[in-house]
Design a protein around this motif. Structure first.
Motif, short mmCIF file in Angstrom:
data_model
loop_
_atom_site.label_atom_id
_atom_site.label_comp_id
_atom_site.label_asym_id
_atom_site.label_seq_id
_atom_site.Cartn_x
_atom_site.Cartn_y
_atom_site.Cartn_z
N GLU A 23 72.66 -6.70 21.84
CA GLU A 23 73.11 -8.33 21.80
C GLU A 23 72.10 -8.72 20.62
OE1 GLU A 23 73.15 -6.79 24.70
OE2 GLU A 23 75.08 -6.96 25.09
N ALA A 54 73.18 -10.24 17.13
CA ALA A 54 72.82 -11.83 16.62
C ALA A 54 72.09 -11.89 15.25
CB ALA A 54 71.85 -12.44 17.75
N LEU A 101 72.00 -17.26 15.28
CA LEU A 101 71.19 -16.28 15.98
C LEU A 101 70.96 -17.17 17.50
CD1 LEU A 101 69.08 -13.98 16.35
CD2 LEU A 101 67.38 -15.49 15.55
N VAL A 107 74.48 -16.80 19.61
CA VAL A 107 74.60 -15.74 20.23
C VAL A 107 73.90 -15.30 21.33
CG1 VAL A 107 74.66 -13.44 19.88
CG2 VAL A 107 75.82 -14.90 18.18
#
Length: 71
Positions: free
Chosen positions: A4, A8, A56, A59
């Motif tokens: 993740e 991001a 960024l 997310v």
């Protein structure tokens, strides 16, 4: 979680580059004079950086919210 974070970062960089590319395209397409050209490119870089950071944070916050809900 590492996936993740990388997602991001990558999407943030792509968004920032896209916003800056729009500024470069506008300057190139309209033949802007040199003093204005620099200002437009600096503005494009600042907007690109802001858009990248926004992506960024968005997310990572979404991932954290889903993690807390157990999804």
């Amino acid at each position: 979680m590492t996936v993740e974070i990388v997602f991001a970062l990558v999407t943030g960089v792509v968004l920032a580059a896209g916003v800056f590319a729009v500024a470069v395209a506008l300057v190139s397409a309209f033949g802007v004079p040199d003093p204005v050209r620099k200002d437009v490119l600096v503005g494009g870089a600042l907007l690109g950086a802001a858009a990248g950071v926004w992506r960024l944070v968005r997310v990572l916050r979404r991932f954290d919210r889903q993690r807390r809900l157990g999804r």
